[in-house]
Every structure is written in structure tokens, then in C-alpha cells.
Write a protein that holds these residues in place. Structure first.
Motif, PDB file in Angstrom:
ATOM      1  N   ALA A 119       1.390  -5.777 -13.132  1.00 59.78           N
ATOM      2  CA  ALA A 119       0.312  -6.570 -12.517  1.00 59.78           C
ATOM      3  C   ALA A 119      -0.816  -5.710 -11.952  1.00 59.78           C
ATOM      4  O   ALA A 119      -1.990  -6.072 -12.044  1.00 59.78           O
ATOM      5  N   ASP A 120      -0.489  -4.565 -11.354  1.00 52.53           N
ATOM      6  CA  ASP A 120      -1.536  -3.732 -10.745  1.00 52.53           C
ATOM      7  C   ASP A 120      -2.159  -2.745 -11.729  1.00 52.53           C
ATOM      8  O   ASP A 120      -3.018  -1.956 -11.372  1.00 52.53           O
ATOM      9  N   ARG A 121      -1.695  -2.775 -12.983  1.00 51.06           N
ATOM     10  CA  ARG A 121      -2.263  -1.973 -14.080  1.00 51.06           C
ATOM     11  C   ARG A 121      -2.291  -0.470 -13.806  1.00 51.06           C
ATOM     12  O   ARG A 121      -3.213   0.223 -14.216  1.00 51.06           O
ATOM     13  N   ASP A 122      -1.241   0.025 -13.136  1.00 50.14           N
ATOM     14  CA  ASP A 122      -1.186   1.463 -12.860  1.00 50.14           C
ATOM     15  C   ASP A 122      -0.350   2.235 -13.872  1.00 50.14           C
ATOM     16  O   ASP A 122      -0.171   3.434 -13.747  1.00 50.14           O
ATOM     17  N   GLY A 123       0.188   1.533 -14.876  1.00 51.73           N
ATOM     18  CA  GLY A 123       0.978   2.199 -15.906  1.00 51.73           C
ATOM     19  C   GLY A 123       2.459   2.298 -15.580  1.00 51.73           C
ATOM     20  O   GLY A 123       3.222   2.873 -16.349  1.00 51.73           O
ATOM     21  N   PHE A 124       2.871   1.730 -14.455  1.00 55.88           N
ATOM     22  CA  PHE A 124       4.267   1.747 -14.031  1.00 55.88           C
ATOM     23  C   PHE A 124       4.649   0.361 -13.535  1.00 55.88           C
ATOM     24  O   PHE A 124       3.827  -0.347 -12.949  1.00 55.88           O
ATOM     25  N   ILE A 125       5.900  -0.016 -13.769  1.00 53.61           N
ATOM     26  CA  ILE A 125       6.402  -1.268 -13.208  1.00 53.61           C
ATOM     27  C   ILE A 125       7.173  -0.914 -11.951  1.00 53.61           C
ATOM     28  O   ILE A 125       8.123  -0.135 -11.989  1.00 53.61           O
ATOM     29  N   GLY A 126       6.730  -1.480 -10.844  1.00 54.61           N
ATOM     30  CA  GLY A 126       7.367  -1.257  -9.553  1.00 54.61           C
ATOM     31  C   GLY A 126       7.844  -2.572  -8.971  1.00 54.61           C
ATOM     32  O   GLY A 126       7.745  -3.633  -9.593  1.00 54.61           O
ATOM     33  N   ILE A 127       8.344  -2.506  -7.767  1.00 50.02           N
ATOM     34  CA  ILE A 127       8.914  -3.683  -7.116  1.00 50.02           C
ATOM     35  C   ILE A 127       7.886  -4.799  -6.948  1.00 50.02           C
ATOM     36  O   ILE A 127       8.192  -5.977  -7.153  1.00 50.02           O
ATOM     37  N   GLU A 128       6.652  -4.441  -6.610  1.00 52.19           N
ATOM     38  CA  GLU A 128       5.619  -5.479  -6.433  1.00 52.19           C
ATOM     39  C   GLU A 128       5.249  -6.133  -7.757  1.00 52.19           C
ATOM     40  O   GLU A 128       4.983  -7.335  -7.809  1.00 52.19           O
ATOM     41  N   ALA A 161       0.836  -1.200   0.000  1.00 52.43           N
ATOM     42  CA  ALA A 161       0.000   0.000   0.000  1.00 52.43           C
ATOM     43  C   ALA A 161       0.871   1.251   0.000  1.00 52.43           C
ATOM     44  O   ALA A 161       0.543   2.246  -0.648  1.00 52.43           O
ATOM     45  N   GLU A 162       2.004   1.176   0.709  1.00 51.57           N
ATOM     46  CA  GLU A 162       2.916   2.328   0.761  1.00 51.57           C
ATOM     47  C   GLU A 162       3.503   2.611  -0.614  1.00 51.57           C
ATOM     48  O   GLU A 162       3.605   3.762  -1.035  1.00 51.57           O
ATOM     49  N   GLU A 163       3.877   1.551  -1.344  1.00 53.46           N
ATOM     50  CA  GLU A 163       4.434   1.744  -2.680  1.00 53.46           C
ATOM     51  C   GLU A 163       3.402   2.379  -3.611  1.00 53.46           C
ATOM     52  O   GLU A 163       3.718   3.287  -4.369  1.00 53.46           O
ATOM     53  N   LYS A 164       2.140   1.923  -3.529  1.00 49.48           N
ATOM     54  CA  LYS A 164       1.086   2.507  -4.370  1.00 49.48           C
ATOM     55  C   LYS A 164       0.872   3.973  -4.028  1.00 49.48           C
ATOM     56  O   LYS A 164       0.695   4.802  -4.908  1.00 49.48           O
ATOM     57  N   ALA A 165       0.921   4.303  -2.727  1.00 49.48           N
ATOM     58  CA  ALA A 165       0.763   5.703  -2.309  1.00 49.48           C
ATOM     59  C   ALA A 165       1.914   6.542  -2.849  1.00 49.48           C
ATOM     60  O   ALA A 165       1.703   7.664  -3.318  1.00 49.48           O
ATOM     61  N   ASN A 166       3.118   5.997  -2.801  1.00 42.92           N
ATOM     62  CA  ASN A 166       4.283   6.720  -3.335  1.00 42.92           C
ATOM     63  C   ASN A 166       4.157   6.933  -4.834  1.00 42.92           C
ATOM     64  O   ASN A 166       4.463   8.001  -5.342  1.00 42.92           O
ATOM     65  N   ARG A 167       3.681   5.894  -5.547  1.00 48.42           N
ATOM     66  CA  ARG A 167       3.504   6.038  -6.991  1.00 48.42           C
ATOM     67  C   ARG A 167       2.443   7.079  -7.308  1.00 48.42           C
ATOM     68  O   ARG A 167       2.556   7.855  -8.245  1.00 48.42           O
TER      69      ARG A 167
END
Length: 177
Positions: free
Chosen positions: A48-57, A2-8
Motif C-alpha cells: 500500500a505505501d509503495r516502498d517495495g516491501f510488504i510490512g505490517i501496515e 512512522a516508526e515502521e517506515k523509519a525502520n524499513r
């Protein structure tokens, strides 16, 4: 997670200072339409989370789906290859650089900076010419003439910052026209 999504989300809204560089990119010229579509499909599978960015998760999920459990250190190392957020254009740029055998801009600049202790972005033309003729793979006179046709040289000074931009992004004046 959740923290990573908030940061993004903060980064996407412009609250975060570290963002991907915005440039006029000709990376799409490296690939034909079919290749771009294939990269888009691969990017979508990883995002995977379809937010338009590839992150660690996202990276963790794709590795887990392949039966591998990488450490956070490994995943962060993968992401560190991209300055800022890893969106589709950045993703394509990374592959373009790998496939077309060119180093990233910062690597090219750092190579020139080895000869520029003051880090001013410029070097004397004759000094560069001497380096090209006498170090590493020695350039011949006609090879130097060919490079000099496009090189940003003014008043006997070689602008390596502009030269790196020319190598990586093409002639920005032509793109603006």
C-alpha cells in the motif's frame, strides 16, 4: 506507522542487521512470464505505501479493505514466514515453495540436524544411506544411486548443507558459469 517506515528505511540503507538473505535465486524459473506479472500485480496491491516491501501496515490495509481486522499477532505471524524483509523476490519465493511442494531451506537443514547433534553440516555417507533404507519411506538401492549422482559426497562424508542448497537453489557452480 512512522516508526515502521523509519525502520524499513534503516534496513534499506543497511543500518539494520536483520536483512533478507541475498542469494542467487532461480525462483523466477518456477513461473512463466504471465504468472510473474500476476504476482507482481498482487504484490503491488498489497504494498500500500509503495516502498517495495510488504510490512505490517501494508497487511493491515489489505485486510481492512476486505472487511477484516486482524490482530498485530496475526499480521506478525504472516510476516514471520519470510526471513528478513518481504520484497518481491521473497514474495515470489514463498509462493514458489508453497506451489512446488518444497520446504524452506531452514526446515530442510533442521531435518538433517536431527541426526547431527554437533551441527557440523556433514554426516557419514553410510549413516545417511542406512537412514534412507531403514526409516520412513524406505529407499530402494536404485533410488539411493539416483540421489547419490547429485549428492555432495566427498571422502565418505555427505555434506547436507550443500545438498539443501542444491535442492533449493540448483547447482550454484552451473549458475556461476
Amino acid at each position: 506507522m512512522a516508526e515502521e517506515k523509519a525502520n524499513r528505511k534503516k534496513q534499506a540503507e543497511g543500518d539494520e542487521p536483520r536483512r533478507a538473505q541475498r542469494t542467487t535465486s532461480n525462483v523466477f524459473a518456477f513461473f512463466n512470464q504471465t504468472q510473474i506479472q500476476e504476482f507482481k500485480e498482487a504484490f503491488s496491491m498489497i504494498d500500500a505505501d509503495r516502498d517495495g516491501f510488504i510490512g505490517i501496515e501494508d497487511l493491515r490495509e489489505i485486510h481492512l479493505s476486505l472487511g477484516r481486522q486482524p490482530s498485530d499477532e496475526e499480521l506478525n505471524k504472516m510476516l514471520s514466514e519470510c526471513p528478513g524483509q518481504l520484497n518481491f523476490t521473497s514474495f515470489l519465493t514463498l509462493f514458489g515453495e508453497k506451489m512446488h511442494g518444497t520446504d524452506p531451506e531452514n526446515t530442510l537443514r533442521q531435518a538433517f540436524e536431527q541426526f547431527d547433534p554437533a551441527r557440523v553440516g556433514k554426516l557419514p555417507e553410510e549413516y545417511i544411506k542406512d537412514l534412507l533404507q531403514n526409516m520412513g519411506d524406505n529407499f530402494k538401492e536404485d533410488e539411493i544411486r539416483q540421489v547419490w549422482k547429485e549428492a555432495p559426497i566427498s571422502g565418505g562424508v555427505f555434506d547436507y548443507d550443500a545438498f539443501v542448497t542444491l535442492i533449493k537453489r540448483g547447482n550454484q557452480e552451473e549458475l556461476a558459469a
